[in-house]
Design a protein around this motif. Structure first.
Motif: not given
Ligand code: NCC
Length: 276
Positions: A210-211, A248-253, A213-218, A259-261
């Motif tokens: 998933v791209y 919730l998505v962060k928890h099951i990543n 959805f959890l925000p990156s450094k951008r 890679h989120i960052y």
């Protein structure tokens, strides 16, 4: 904040959220008229066995991400609402396998759903915010947006493009799990298209990336990568319980936090791969 372990949460999602599309035997759709419109094949037959899938949020933080080639390297790509690829391929890729749209988009004239060519690629799925655990008859009589006429019109214009209606019961099955795993009361509105799309792809694919959805450094206040409009609520949520979905998505990543960052990327297992 989540109360269950990631493993248990995945099992709850797999076992309690029924991701299904409306078919010609469902209550008010069991009429000879509806048989002409609803797809004959079920969605998993239509897409076949999918390995790696990408879900691309519409967030402004996709801009300048250069994620296009990485996104296109998946077996299938899901996008949302009016999110374009033309002119944005470097950042979001060019492939669209599934497009999930909300009922407002297909109903409200200004979105030009019936005429914009952007909608003519891939499999379409529409969803409508149903009342909490309403039965299908009650929802059919009183949808949030009365999208049925435009659904039929679109299908008549594009008879060969598969166009599904998401069974509305899944949104509240999912919402219940979001609520049970949050310490606060969450707003009684259905999850965002983003969260629903993630669940659809977890049903169809072995692995889901998933791209943004959890925000990156951008991370940015710019709402969409394809518009100049600023609004923090796009990322944080207002109507939709977006913050709770993201927790919730962060928890099951299953991917790396790094890679989120760097990529705004989380990696989730398909439900086929979840052992309970
Ligand atoms: O904006 P929208 O969502 O189409 O975005 C699709 C999904 O991407 C994730 N997202 C988006 C922007 C952002 N900055 N961060 C994000 O994480 C969300 O998961 C979002 O669901 C929707 O969910 O259907 C929504 O639709 C729009 C709008 O109806 C459509 O774009 C059609 O024009 C809603 N905006 C408004 O009604 C003004 C939005 O609230 C939810």
């Amino acid at each position: 904040t989540a109360k269950l372990s990631p493993e248990k949460l995945l099992c709850q999602l797999r076992d309690r959220v029924n991701v299904t599309m409306i078919n010609g035997s469902d209550g008010p759709f069991a009429t000879s008229e509806w048989q002409k419109y609803l797809p004959r094949k079920n969605l998993s037959e239509e897409v076949g066995h999918l390995g790696r899938c990408a879900v691309v949020s519409s967030a402004g933080s996709l801009k300048f991400s250069h994620l296009g080639p990485e996104i296109d390297a998946h077996d299938a790509v899901l996008r949302f609402n009016g999110a374009p690829t033309n002119g944005f391929q470097q950042d979001v890729g060019k492939n669209t396998t599934v497009r999930l749209v909300n009922s407002q988009l297909i109903t409200v004239e200004e979105h030009k759903f019936l005429t914009e060519t952007l909608y003519n690629t891939g499999i379409l799925i529409v969803w409508d915010p149903a009342p909490y655990h309403a039965d299908i008859h009650e929802w059919y009589r009183k949808p949030d947006y009365n999208f049925f006429e435009n659904y039929k019109k679109y299908h008549t214009k594009h008879p060969d493009q598969p166009f599904y209606i998401l069974n509305p019961k899944m949104q509240w099955e999912l919402w219940d799990i979001l609520q049970e795993n949050s310490l606060e009361d969450i707003q009684p509105n259905p999850p965002s298209s983003g969260m629903l799309g993630i669940m659809i792809m977890m049903t169809l694919c072995d692995e889901v990336n998933v791209y943004e959805f959890l925000p990156s450094k951008r991370q940015t206040d710019i709402c969409h990568y394809y518009q100049k409009f600023h609004d923090r609520a796009c990322t944080m949520g207002a109507y939709h319980p977006l913050l709770f979905e993201k927790n919730l998505v962060k928890h099951i990543n299953q991917g790396m936090d790094e890679h989120i960052y760097t990529h705004g990327k989380v990696t989730l297992p398909g439900f086929r791969k979840v052992r309970c």
